[in-house]
Scaffold this motif. Sequence first.
Motif, mmCIF file in Angstrom:
data_model
loop_
_atom_site.group_PDB
_atom_site.id
_atom_site.type_symbol
_atom_site.label_atom_id
_atom_site.label_comp_id
_atom_site.label_asym_id
_atom_site.label_seq_id
_atom_site.Cartn_x
_atom_site.Cartn_y
_atom_site.Cartn_z
ATOM 1 N N VAL A 130 2.666 -2.831 -19.697
ATOM 2 C CA VAL A 130 2.944 -1.596 -18.965
ATOM 3 C C VAL A 130 2.307 -1.712 -17.581
ATOM 4 N N TRP A 131 3.133 -1.617 -16.549
ATOM 5 C CA TRP A 131 2.635 -1.674 -15.175
ATOM 6 C C TRP A 131 2.174 -0.289 -14.767
ATOM 7 N N LEU A 132 0.897 -0.165 -14.415
ATOM 8 C CA LEU A 132 0.329 1.130 -14.041
ATOM 9 C C LEU A 132 -0.339 1.040 -12.675
ATOM 10 N N TYR A 173 5.481 -5.331 -3.680
ATOM 11 C CA TYR A 173 4.743 -6.185 -4.617
ATOM 12 C C TYR A 173 5.638 -7.299 -5.174
ATOM 13 N N ARG A 174 6.579 -7.768 -4.339
ATOM 14 C CA ARG A 174 7.535 -8.794 -4.799
ATOM 15 C C ARG A 174 6.839 -10.091 -5.234
ATOM 16 N N ASN A 175 5.665 -10.378 -4.657
ATOM 17 C CA ASN A 175 4.943 -11.598 -5.053
ATOM 18 C C ASN A 175 4.371 -11.478 -6.461
ATOM 19 N N LYS A 176 4.140 -10.245 -6.908
ATOM 20 C CA LYS A 176 3.607 -10.026 -8.266
ATOM 21 C C LYS A 176 4.724 -10.031 -9.312
ATOM 22 N N ILE A 177 5.864 -9.404 -8.966
ATOM 23 C CA ILE A 177 6.915 -9.204 -9.991
ATOM 24 C C ILE A 177 8.093 -10.163 -9.838
ATOM 25 N N GLY A 178 8.210 -10.804 -8.671
ATOM 26 C CA GLY A 178 9.346 -11.685 -8.409
ATOM 27 C C GLY A 178 10.404 -10.967 -7.580
ATOM 28 N N ARG A 186 -0.932 -3.771 -17.155
ATOM 29 C CA ARG A 186 -1.128 -4.525 -15.904
ATOM 30 C C ARG A 186 -1.425 -3.507 -14.807
ATOM 31 N N ILE A 187 -2.609 -3.581 -14.260
ATOM 32 C CA ILE A 187 -3.058 -2.610 -13.260
ATOM 33 C C ILE A 187 -2.712 -3.091 -11.846
ATOM 34 N N VAL A 188 -2.164 -2.181 -11.046
ATOM 35 C CA VAL A 188 -1.932 -2.448 -9.629
ATOM 36 C C VAL A 188 -2.621 -1.320 -8.864
ATOM 37 N N ARG A 189 -3.431 -1.680 -7.884
ATOM 38 C CA ARG A 189 -4.176 -0.644 -7.147
ATOM 39 C C ARG A 189 -3.400 -0.191 -5.914
ATOM 40 N N PHE A 190 -3.207 1.130 -5.813
ATOM 41 C CA PHE A 190 -2.482 1.733 -4.706
ATOM 42 C C PHE A 190 -3.457 2.550 -3.851
ATOM 43 N N THR A 191 -3.117 2.742 -2.577
ATOM 44 C CA THR A 191 -3.889 3.676 -1.756
ATOM 45 C C THR A 191 -3.609 5.090 -2.260
ATOM 46 N N TRP A 193 -11.217 3.748 -12.440
ATOM 47 C CA TRP A 193 -11.603 2.900 -13.575
ATOM 48 C C TRP A 193 -10.379 2.198 -14.151
ATOM 49 N N ALA A 194 -10.522 0.922 -14.452
ATOM 50 C CA ALA A 194 -9.432 0.155 -15.080
ATOM 51 C C ALA A 194 -9.805 -0.140 -16.529
ATOM 52 N N PRO A 195 -8.847 -0.004 -17.469
ATOM 53 C CA PRO A 195 -9.165 -0.209 -18.889
ATOM 54 C C PRO A 195 -9.377 -1.675 -19.227
#
Length: 205
Positions: free
Chosen positions: A97-99, A154-159, A116-121, A106-108
């Motif tokens: 799950v992309w969150l 985030y194309r480098n992360k997901i393709g 899968r954690i992605v940090r946003f502003t 805090w990240a679990p």
Amino acid sequence: MSEPSSQRQIAHALLSARGIARLVELRDAGVTAATVSRMERDGEVLRLARGLYQLSSAPLDANHSLAEAAKRVPKGVVCLVSALAFHGLTDQLPKQVWLAIGRKDWAPKPDNPPIRIVRFTESLLAESLEIHVVEGVSVKIFGVVKTIADCFRYRNKIGLSVAIEGLQEALRQRKATASEIVRQAERGGVSTVIRPYLEALTANG
């Protein structure tokens, strides 16, 4: 022993109402960890992850993992490939799950389902939020147009192919217009990346 049976009734009522509950929520309602443990042993409840429970008889939604993730990370917002899948814009079945969470949130720890954690502003995190109820749980998910822009960011992360597929499907299914996507891409700083693909797709009909 009347106490555990009344605790079981409370647990049943709470889990019926909320779909999925954390152990701390059950405890706050007056259900002890020992009662929950007995209910699990007797097959009345399922332990989904550490401290996360659901009634065994509860119907499972196709988006079940999103409900679990929302309970584990209340501040998280479903994004990228998971949001594409939720909106029906990809054939990919995300294994995680992309969150999206804030820069300092805090990240679990790794658990099940994998997150899968992605940090946003903070500004990007607050934009285009939708609330969808899955198995009685309120799940925050980014809207279609923002999800497309985020996938290119985030194309480098997901393709890149996944981002292009999402863009193509959003236009084909008329879930977003080219001008909406351009506006969002400009706000997110990815308009120069997305524009050639958008022009190619709209030129072909």
